[in-house]
Structure formats: C-alpha cells, structure tokens
Design a protein around this motif. Sequence first.
Motif, mmCIF file in Angstrom:
data_model
loop_
_atom_site.group_PDB
_atom_site.id
_atom_site.type_symbol
_atom_site.label_atom_id
_atom_site.label_comp_id
_atom_site.label_asym_id
_atom_site.label_seq_id
_atom_site.Cartn_x
_atom_site.Cartn_y
_atom_site.Cartn_z
ATOM 1 N N ALA A 156 0.872 -1.181 0.000
ATOM 2 C CA ALA A 156 0.000 0.000 0.000
ATOM 3 C C ALA A 156 0.901 1.220 0.000
ATOM 4 O O ALA A 156 1.956 1.212 0.644
ATOM 5 N N VAL A 157 0.513 2.251 -0.752
ATOM 6 C CA VAL A 157 1.298 3.474 -0.838
ATOM 7 C C VAL A 157 0.391 4.656 -0.552
ATOM 8 O O VAL A 157 -0.651 4.817 -1.189
ATOM 9 N N PHE A 158 0.775 5.470 0.423
ATOM 10 C CA PHE A 158 0.060 6.698 0.722
ATOM 11 C C PHE A 158 0.737 7.829 -0.043
ATOM 12 O O PHE A 158 1.926 8.102 0.153
ATOM 13 N N GLU A 175 -6.320 -10.111 4.207
ATOM 14 C CA GLU A 175 -7.569 -10.626 3.634
ATOM 15 C C GLU A 175 -8.476 -9.481 3.212
ATOM 16 O O GLU A 175 -9.087 -9.527 2.131
ATOM 17 N N ASN A 176 -8.563 -8.450 4.032
ATOM 18 C CA ASN A 176 -9.464 -7.344 3.723
ATOM 19 C C ASN A 176 -8.959 -6.476 2.577
ATOM 20 O O ASN A 176 -9.761 -5.873 1.853
ATOM 21 N N LEU A 177 -7.643 -6.425 2.381
ATOM 22 C CA LEU A 177 -7.082 -5.676 1.263
ATOM 23 C C LEU A 177 -6.929 -6.511 -0.001
ATOM 24 O O LEU A 177 -6.530 -5.997 -1.047
ATOM 25 N N GLY A 178 -7.215 -7.801 0.096
ATOM 26 C CA GLY A 178 -7.062 -8.671 -1.070
ATOM 27 C C GLY A 178 -5.611 -8.939 -1.417
ATOM 28 O O GLY A 178 -5.262 -9.068 -2.600
ATOM 29 N N LEU A 179 -4.768 -9.061 -0.396
ATOM 30 C CA LEU A 179 -3.341 -9.289 -0.607
ATOM 31 C C LEU A 179 -2.967 -10.719 -0.233
ATOM 32 O O LEU A 179 -3.478 -11.264 0.747
ATOM 33 N N PRO A 180 -2.050 -11.348 -0.991
ATOM 34 C CA PRO A 180 -1.644 -12.719 -0.666
ATOM 35 C C PRO A 180 -0.753 -12.758 0.570
ATOM 36 O O PRO A 180 -0.107 -11.763 0.922
ATOM 37 N N ARG A 181 -0.724 -13.890 1.225
ATOM 38 C CA ARG A 181 0.186 -14.099 2.348
ATOM 39 C C ARG A 181 1.557 -14.479 1.784
ATOM 40 O O ARG A 181 1.671 -15.437 1.021
ATOM 41 N N ARG A 216 6.211 0.044 -13.056
ATOM 42 C CA ARG A 216 7.445 -0.465 -12.463
ATOM 43 C C ARG A 216 7.217 -1.862 -11.883
ATOM 44 O O ARG A 216 8.118 -2.719 -11.937
ATOM 45 N N MET A 217 6.034 -2.088 -11.324
ATOM 46 C CA MET A 217 5.703 -3.424 -10.830
ATOM 47 C C MET A 217 5.673 -4.429 -11.975
ATOM 48 O O MET A 217 6.136 -5.565 -11.829
ATOM 49 N N ASP A 234 -2.330 -5.741 -8.715
ATOM 50 C CA ASP A 234 -3.352 -5.734 -7.668
ATOM 51 C C ASP A 234 -2.775 -5.955 -6.274
ATOM 52 O O ASP A 234 -3.492 -5.830 -5.279
ATOM 53 N N HIS A 235 -1.486 -6.280 -6.229
ATOM 54 C CA HIS A 235 -0.869 -6.545 -4.932
ATOM 55 C C HIS A 235 -0.245 -5.298 -4.317
ATOM 56 O O HIS A 235 0.539 -5.383 -3.371
#
Length: 449
Positions: A237-239, A427-433, A258-259, A267-268
Amino acid sequence: MSPRQLRLGAFMRPVSIHTAAWRYPGSFPDANFNLSHLKRFIQKLEHGKFDAFFMADHLAVMNMPINALKRSHTVTSFEPFTLLAALAGVTERIGLVATASTTYDEPYHVARRFASLDHISGGRAGWNVVTTGNPETALNFGLEEHVEHGERYKRAREFFDVVTGLWDSFADDAFVRDAESGIYFDPAKMHTLNHKGQFLSVKGPLNIGRPVQGWPVIVQAGASEPGKQLAAETAEAVFTGGGTLAQAQALYEDIKSRMDTLGRDRDHLKILPGAFVVVGDTLEEAQKKRDLLDSLVHYDSAIAGLSVILGTDASKFDPDGPLPPIPDTNASKSGRDRLVEYAAKNNVTVRKLAQRVGGYGGLSFVGTPATIADRMEEWLVTNASDGFNIMFPFLPEGLDDFVDKVVPELQRRGIFRKDYEGRTLRENLGLPRPKNRFFEPAGAVKAAE
C-alpha cells in the motif's frame, strides 16, 4: 463483473492534519493524547468498515519556530506500538498501521515490534516504512546532521530485506509444543539470518514466531524517484500526496508499470492518496465549515508549515512577493516539489501559499455525501487511485459525518464493502500471504530468494 472496490485508510496521527482542528467548535482539543477518545474513534472507523487506522509517527517535535510550535496539536502524542496494542484489544477487524523509521531504528527492533503487534491483533498489523524527513530527528539519535536523502533510501532497501528475513526465521509449523516428548520447537524449522551488508549486520533469528500474516502489510508514503522504486519493489500500500487527477493518474501508472517490469501483480499494491474530506448537507454548508476551520489558522503556524514542507526558512521571504528559488535540501522532496510547482503555475504570493499550506493544502473533497462519492468514484474508475487515506478536518464531528453519511453512499453505489472480507488486514485488502523465503510449506529449508 462487480465494480472495483475502494480501500479506505484513516490518517489518525495527528487525528487531524489540519493545524486548527483542535480549535474547531465541538472538537476534542486533547484528542491526540486521550486514550478514551482514540478508542471511540477507532471503533467508529471499524463500524464504517475502514481498512486501517494509520498512525504516522515523528521522532522529534516538528522543526518550526516556537511561536508556531506552541500552537500545534502535534507536539504530543502516543508512541505508536503502545497505543495500537491497546486499540487491538477493543477492535476485531480494522487494520493497525504504524510508522517505523529505517534511518533511526534497528531492523531487529522493528521486526520484533511488528511481529508482536500482528500476533496480539490476530493478523492486523501494517508497517509504514519511512526514511524520516525531519532533519531535527538526527539530533535525538547522536548525529550532528540528517543522513543524506539517497543514502537513506539505500539503507531502507537493505533494512526491508533484513526485517522480512527476520520475520521468516521460523516455519509456520515450527512450534510443535509436544509436552509428552518435551520438544517445544523443531530446530530444523528455524533459520539464522546471518546478514552482513553495506549498512547492517544482523545475526538473528528473531525470538518470536512468524507473524500471523506471514509479514505485516508493507506500507509506504511519498513519491520521490527513489520512493517510487522502493514502493514498486516492496510496498503493498502506498500513501501519496494527491495532486490533480491527471497527476495522480500519471503517478499511479508510473508505480504500477514499475511493478510490471519487476514481475509483480499490480493488484498486490494499493495506491491511496491522502484526501481531506469536509462533509455538509449542502455544498454551502461544507464550504462554510472549511472556511471557519481555515480562519482559525494563525499566520505564525501558516508560515512555519510552509517552511517545513520547503525545507528552508520561509519567514525570510517577502510575504507579498512570489516564491523565490528554493535550494535543494536533505528533507523530503516530493511534497516540496509539488508545492513549488503549484506556486509557479498559479503565480501566488508567499503569504497566500502559506495560508494554503497552514491549514491543509493537499487534495480536498469538500461537499455533500453524493458529490464526495462522485469524486472518489471518478478517481477509482479512471485509475488515479485504489482508494484513499482519509484525513478528517476535526473530530469527532468530521469522522462521524464521513462514516454516517459518505460510507452509506459509497456502499449504495457498490464500490465499498458492507462487511469485512476476513479477519486479517491482508484478507481485507485482497493481498496474498507471503511465502517464507527459507521454508517450503512442508518445512524443508531452501536458499533465500
């Protein structure tokens, strides 16, 4: 196909970034340093299904003249981990994000604190990775001057590798706790890091089990050139500072492309501009609230705020003249560059620029729940952001207005959740472990990636 979903963080240290927030009628003047108020705020945010409570941190009082500092509600606040551990006990789903500096801290300390917070909260911790922009901080840590900007980012990259390596010290199933045999953990599932790099030397392993989320969510702020690259490589996440819609779209595509180059899934990483939101039942009412709030900013605070962002003493400038050339400094660069660009483009005087910055000069949504939702939806669907880091103008009223009025409008449009997707922040941000770099799921040791 369901529409993309907004992600919402709440910028809560200070509880409002606006200089005059503590003076607004009905506000809590001691909100930054009152646990009862902060409990109320985070529980209201969780009721509104916010992704995270974000606690920025400073390791020194702000570098501004005493006549401005004496008017600032940011001069005192809680240490982040102490507060967030307490707030974890009165919440269940909302994420808990804290700032920790890669310049003025040690990776073992940072890894241990965040692992502890992640376990205490059941998997809701996030690490806001910062290099620290305030030059005054150096004087609190035995240095005579601030570490050079480029060197801070090089250290940050190595620091990240060390912290995440320490989080991977144990396999997820390392702790067998077999009372009959007397075996507490399996030594084959413990990894000693033995890191020796340009800036850091850390043996390890970390003396705490792997975090619930594998790693706490990695958060970053800023948009300088090295900052964007670090974000593309490491952040989830980037602010960002907002800017215009077009500027935000360009920054969004820059970081996401860049990703692509690095082989990371777009999406990550969630890009969340800071948005200062003032809600009214009519546009006129909302603007009246903003005007009253801005009128409470003293000029001493305004010019000091401008000096902090520019990294130079703006009180020496002609108040009624244009902004003169600003020398390069060792402070944060992205905010300064945006402000210099704005001043040149709009031909504003130093006085007017200070007034803009003295309250809050960044991205603002001032309007009704419907018009605010319109703006947020536009940013989401045009790939200017994945959501926002909300800054409240004053508390509790500004927070209550957003949760009670704007959130239902976003939910009605189908672009914001009505309930949390899971129990962890990932889980709430939809990010993998993240996978453990040293252990396969079965527990076999492998080489570091």
